[in-house]
Design an enzyme around this catalytic site. Structure first.
Site, PDB file in Angstrom:
ATOM      1  N   ASP A 359       0.786  -1.082   0.069  1.00  0.00           N
ATOM      2  CA  ASP A 359      -0.109   0.079   0.131  1.00  0.00           C
ATOM      3  C   ASP A 359       0.735   1.272   0.085  1.00  0.00           C
ATOM      4  O   ASP A 359       1.970   1.122   0.470  1.00  0.00           O
ATOM      5  CB  ASP A 359      -0.903  -0.147   1.293  1.00  0.00           C
ATOM      6  CG  ASP A 359      -1.989   0.961   1.042  1.00  0.00           C
ATOM      7  OD1 ASP A 359      -2.240   1.927   0.361  1.00  0.00           O
ATOM      8  OD2 ASP A 359      -2.949   0.836   1.992  1.00  0.00           O
ATOM      9  N   TRP A 469      -4.041  -8.530  -4.205  1.00  0.00           N
ATOM     10  CA  TRP A 469      -5.412  -7.877  -4.418  1.00  0.00           C
ATOM     11  C   TRP A 469      -5.869  -7.769  -2.939  1.00  0.00           C
ATOM     12  O   TRP A 469      -6.397  -8.730  -2.393  1.00  0.00           O
ATOM     13  CB  TRP A 469      -6.102  -8.784  -5.282  1.00  0.00           C
ATOM     14  CG  TRP A 469      -7.633  -8.103  -5.759  1.00  0.00           C
ATOM     15  CD1 TRP A 469      -8.403  -7.889  -4.808  1.00  0.00           C
ATOM     16  CD2 TRP A 469      -7.885  -8.055  -6.986  1.00  0.00           C
ATOM     17  NE1 TRP A 469      -9.538  -7.141  -5.605  1.00  0.00           N
ATOM     18  CE2 TRP A 469      -9.219  -7.311  -6.839  1.00  0.00           C
ATOM     19  CE3 TRP A 469      -7.688  -8.342  -8.241  1.00  0.00           C
ATOM     20  CZ2 TRP A 469     -10.184  -7.300  -7.979  1.00  0.00           C
ATOM     21  CZ3 TRP A 469      -8.157  -8.346  -9.320  1.00  0.00           C
ATOM     22  CH2 TRP A 469      -9.714  -7.487  -9.240  1.00  0.00           C
ATOM     23  N   ASP A 470      -6.141  -6.368  -2.416  1.00  0.00           N
ATOM     24  CA  ASP A 470      -6.615  -6.483  -1.064  1.00  0.00           C
ATOM     25  C   ASP A 470      -8.136  -6.071  -1.077  1.00  0.00           C
ATOM     26  O   ASP A 470      -8.505  -5.502  -1.985  1.00  0.00           O
ATOM     27  CB  ASP A 470      -5.638  -5.298  -0.201  1.00  0.00           C
ATOM     28  CG  ASP A 470      -5.674  -5.627   0.983  1.00  0.00           C
ATOM     29  OD1 ASP A 470      -6.402  -6.364   1.640  1.00  0.00           O
ATOM     30  OD2 ASP A 470      -4.858  -4.982   1.834  1.00  0.00           O
ATOM     31  N   ASP A 540      -3.118 -10.835   8.988  1.00  0.00           N
ATOM     32  CA  ASP A 540      -2.398  -9.887   9.388  1.00  0.00           C
ATOM     33  C   ASP A 540      -1.386 -10.128  10.502  1.00  0.00           C
ATOM     34  O   ASP A 540      -0.573  -9.507  10.922  1.00  0.00           O
ATOM     35  CB  ASP A 540      -2.872  -8.525   9.495  1.00  0.00           C
ATOM     36  CG  ASP A 540      -3.095  -7.755   8.020  1.00  0.00           C
ATOM     37  OD1 ASP A 540      -2.738  -8.406   7.076  1.00  0.00           O
ATOM     38  OD2 ASP A 540      -3.819  -6.855   8.311  1.00  0.00           O
TER      39      ASP A 540
END
Ligand code: DGJ
Length: 702
Positions: A359, A469-470, A540
């Site tokens: 990001d 691809w988040d 995460d």
């Protein structure tokens, strides 16, 4: 494979080790008769007097839909249990009754155009039903995958009349059991705690796992096992169902007082319905079903093999995956060309294959408050452009990956200022934010095409080998300004179809790029995403102790090659007072390896260690991609472990973790082709941080 016993009107589907059978009764109803170990003898339905049940006047009181095991169940017409199929007709009622008309079989299967599905398929059974009142045809499909003991089910509704019908329930996969005694095993969790194995004995009433979040979610996975109480990891009867879908779903088991049980899987009935106009058809997503008498590992193995052979893109499924260094945990949004080139040098030195720019590379994105939707390069961070940056990375011998989150839009973005109508929204309702972002209206084809094309435009000339691809929030206030009032009930499914369309556009635009799925950690880990993305970011939470639970759960339904696992130095648990890289690496061997830490700050010893780790991982990667994974049987709540055996039985690796104060001796046997290996866990290594933990790793590869 699919046989028909005309005399008894039995259709039986055989796979290598299982039989699934149904009976056509009086040319009108399709009864479920058997699913289990392979057999020639299918028990026939015995008509008998049924007291106090609704009955079909043509047949009389020897048959009641409420009392039999059916292949599908229809609302309001005599089956008084919870039913899977319900359509509202032009009279305004939802009473549904599909009557059997015919069946046929054919080689292969009918592929889906707009949804993920299982490719290949040996043979398909198509059963056609018709409901006269609603003028609707229903086709129920069963595709056989002989070698993997899997059957794929879905249905197609065809409106043969002129009036619009409303499909209210479309649970296309049903399994009715008589005398059921099962535990309901599912994968439950939340952000940072995805896919923990959860098992409860079925009790009277309903037990379900579902999502209404607009994505399959960290909280519940579209997967369930019905496990006989006596079954363990390696023996006993288990049934498993995996719904190939990335949006709202439900899998439900209902146990009746008399021990009959109905299991159903499909689109979530509360959040999705569909207007079926005259002449139109609607296809449900598919469910993969399997049975094994070899316990939980048996059904897992069938599913792993099925997903690898039929769902995951064949181009990538067995291709060696790059070991990545991902920027997120180390620098978050503080990326720029200079910092990343230093990372690349350090990564190349220890044998890492790829730098992934997470990001923060686009628009004006310096934190999470802005720019989703503005998919052009941030030239303050990458002054010479992405093409030139990529060239520099490749000149260092590395590949390049990049992060995107295409299904989202920040109110603070150029896209939103031009197109506030492209966010999901309902008239006169405030829109909830989540991480400062709204959700792009993926049901709006214009928005989907625009965003996909803007990403393609920005990346098309960049040498790129990987895209992450988040998808960082769940859906709320789901409504679309692109559709009229009548269609608002369809938006959640249309959203998912838009998601798949965008996946198709991007994967076709970048056919040689490996896509990694992600959703605020592992919030969209499902077979639908796996169709496009051969691997998915698992969580995460990169803490090794917490990952044990997450990965042990994830491998119940998904192959190790799908499980993206990174070594980080983030300390979360109270076991470690400093990152133990050996432990972290060993845990990461439960999937495909990456690193996610400030690699420039590693000491020379740590660098050497990482280099060694990567060499070992590369030797093991054949096993990770192709092998059979077995979770260890008989473990306590403090223990985790599995081993992977090559298909030809010549190679293995084994992992065991015990979070208690004292070593435990357990003997595990691995059956190699030519010998048996016994592994004794009392030899586990003691790691002493703040708490004690024992772990061991063993493998056949030098
Ligand atoms: C959530 C993901 O799970 C992380 O790995 C990272 O990509 C961030 N999003 C970036 O915003």
């Amino acid at each position: 494979m699919i046989r028909f016993d005309k005399e008894n009107q039995i259709i039986a589907i055989d796979t290598k080790n299982t039989t699934y059978a149904m009976q056509i009764l009086r040319d009108k109803y399709v009864l479920h008769r058997y699913f289990g170990k392979k057999t020639k003898d299918v028990p026939l339905y015995e008509e008998r007097l049924l007291q106090f049940s609704p009955y079909d006047a043509e047949i009389s009181r020897s048959f009641s839909l409420d009392a039999v095991a059916s292949e599908l169940s229809f609302f309001g017409s005599g089956d008084l249990r919870d039913t899977g199929i319900k359509i509202k007709n032009r009279y305004g009622n939802s009473v549904t009754k599909f009557i059997y008309k015919s069946f046929r079989t054919f080689k292969g299967r009918i592929p889906f155009g707009d949804m993920p599905y299982s490719r290949n398929g040996d043979e398909t059974l198509e059963i056609t039903y018709f409901d006269d009142v609603s003028n609707c045809r229903l086709k129920s499909y069963y595709t056989v995958y002989y070698d993997t003991d899997t059957i794929v089910r879905y249905v197609v509704f065809e409106n043969a009349g002129k009036d619009t019908l409303l499909i209210e329930n479309a649970l296309a996969c049903q399994l009715d059991f008589e005398n059921a005694d099962f535990e309901f095993v599912c994968l439950a969790g939340q952000y940072y705690h995805e896919r923990n194995i959860t098992a409860y004995p079925l009790h009277f009433g309903k037990q379900s796992i579902y999502s209404e979040r607009g994505h399959s979610s960290a909280n519940a996975n579209p997967f369930a096992i019905l496990k006989s109480p006596a079954a363990d990891e390696n023996s006993g009867e288990c049934y498993a169902a995996e719904f190939v879908y990335s949006g709202d779903f439900e899998l439900q088991a209902e146990l009746m007082y008399d021990k009959r049980m109905r299991f159903m899987a499909g689109l979530n009935r509360h959040t999705i319905s569909w207007n079926l106009r005259g002449g139109d058809s609607f296809t449900t997503p598919e469910t993969i079903l399997t049975f094994s008498a070899e316990g939980l590992n048996g059904v897992s193995r069938n599913l792993h093999d099925h997903l690898r052979a039929n769902v995951i893109n064949p181009k990538f499924v067995y291709a060696p995956r790059p070991v990545v260094i991902n920027t997120w945990e180390a620098v978050h949004f503080n990326i720029n060309e200079d910092v990343l080139l230093k990372y690349a040098d350090a990564a190349a030195e220890i044998g890492i294959d790829m730098l992934v720019v997470d990001d923060g590379w686009f628009g004006k994105r310096n934190d999470d408050t802005s720019s989703l939707g503005d998919w052009y390069l941030n030239t303050e961070k990458f002054k010479n452009g992405l093409e030139s940056f990529s060239e520099k990375i490749h000149n260092k011998g590395l590949k390049l990956g990049i992060w995107i989150e295409p299904e989202m839009i920040n109110p603070k973005s150029e896209l939103y200022s031009k197109h506030p109508d492209w966010a999901l929204q309902c008239p006169n309702r405030e829109k909830s934010l989540w991480r400062h972002q709204l959700v792009l209206d993926m049901s709006n084809d214009e928005a989907v095409t625009y965003v996909a094309n803007s990403i393609i435009e920005t990346l098309k000339d960049v040498k790129l080998e990987y895209i992450k691809w988040d998808f960082n929030r769940s859906l709320s206030e789901v409504g679309s300004l692109a559709f009229d009032e009548e269609r608002q009930c369809e938006i959640k499914h249309r959203f998912v179809l838009g998601t798949y369309k965008m996946h198709k556009m991007l994967t076709e635009a970048f056919p040689d790029v490996i896509f990694e799925g992600c959703s605020g950690g592992g919030g969209r880990f499902d077979a639908g995403i796996l169709f496009y993305c051969p691997q998915i970011w698992t969580s995460d939470d990169t803490d090794p102790i917490e990952r044990l639970k997450i990965q042990q759960g994830t491998m119940t339904a998904y192959p190790l090659s799908a499980i993206s696992a990174h070594v980080s130095n983030t300390l979360i648990n109270d076991y470690e007072d400093r990152p133990d890289y050996d432990l972290r690496f060993k845990v990461a061997l439960g999937g495909v390896l990456g690193y996610e830490l400030d690699i420039t700050s590693l000491s020379p010893e740590e660098k050497k260690e990482a280099e060694k780790q990567i060499r070992l991982y590369k030797k093991l990667s054949g096993l990770i991609l192709h092998g059979d994974a077995f979770r260890l049987s008989g473990l306590s709540d403090n223990e985790y472990g599995f081993y992977v055996l090559s298909k030809d039985g010549t190679e293995y690796y084994f992992e065991y973790y015990n979070l208690s104060d004292a070593p435990v001796q357990r003997l595990f046997e691995i059956k190699l082709r030519d010998e048996k290996v016994i592994i004794d866990t009392s030899k586990a290594v003691k790691y002493s941080g703040n708490k004690t933990l024992y772990y061991m790793f063993s493998c056949s590869i030098a």
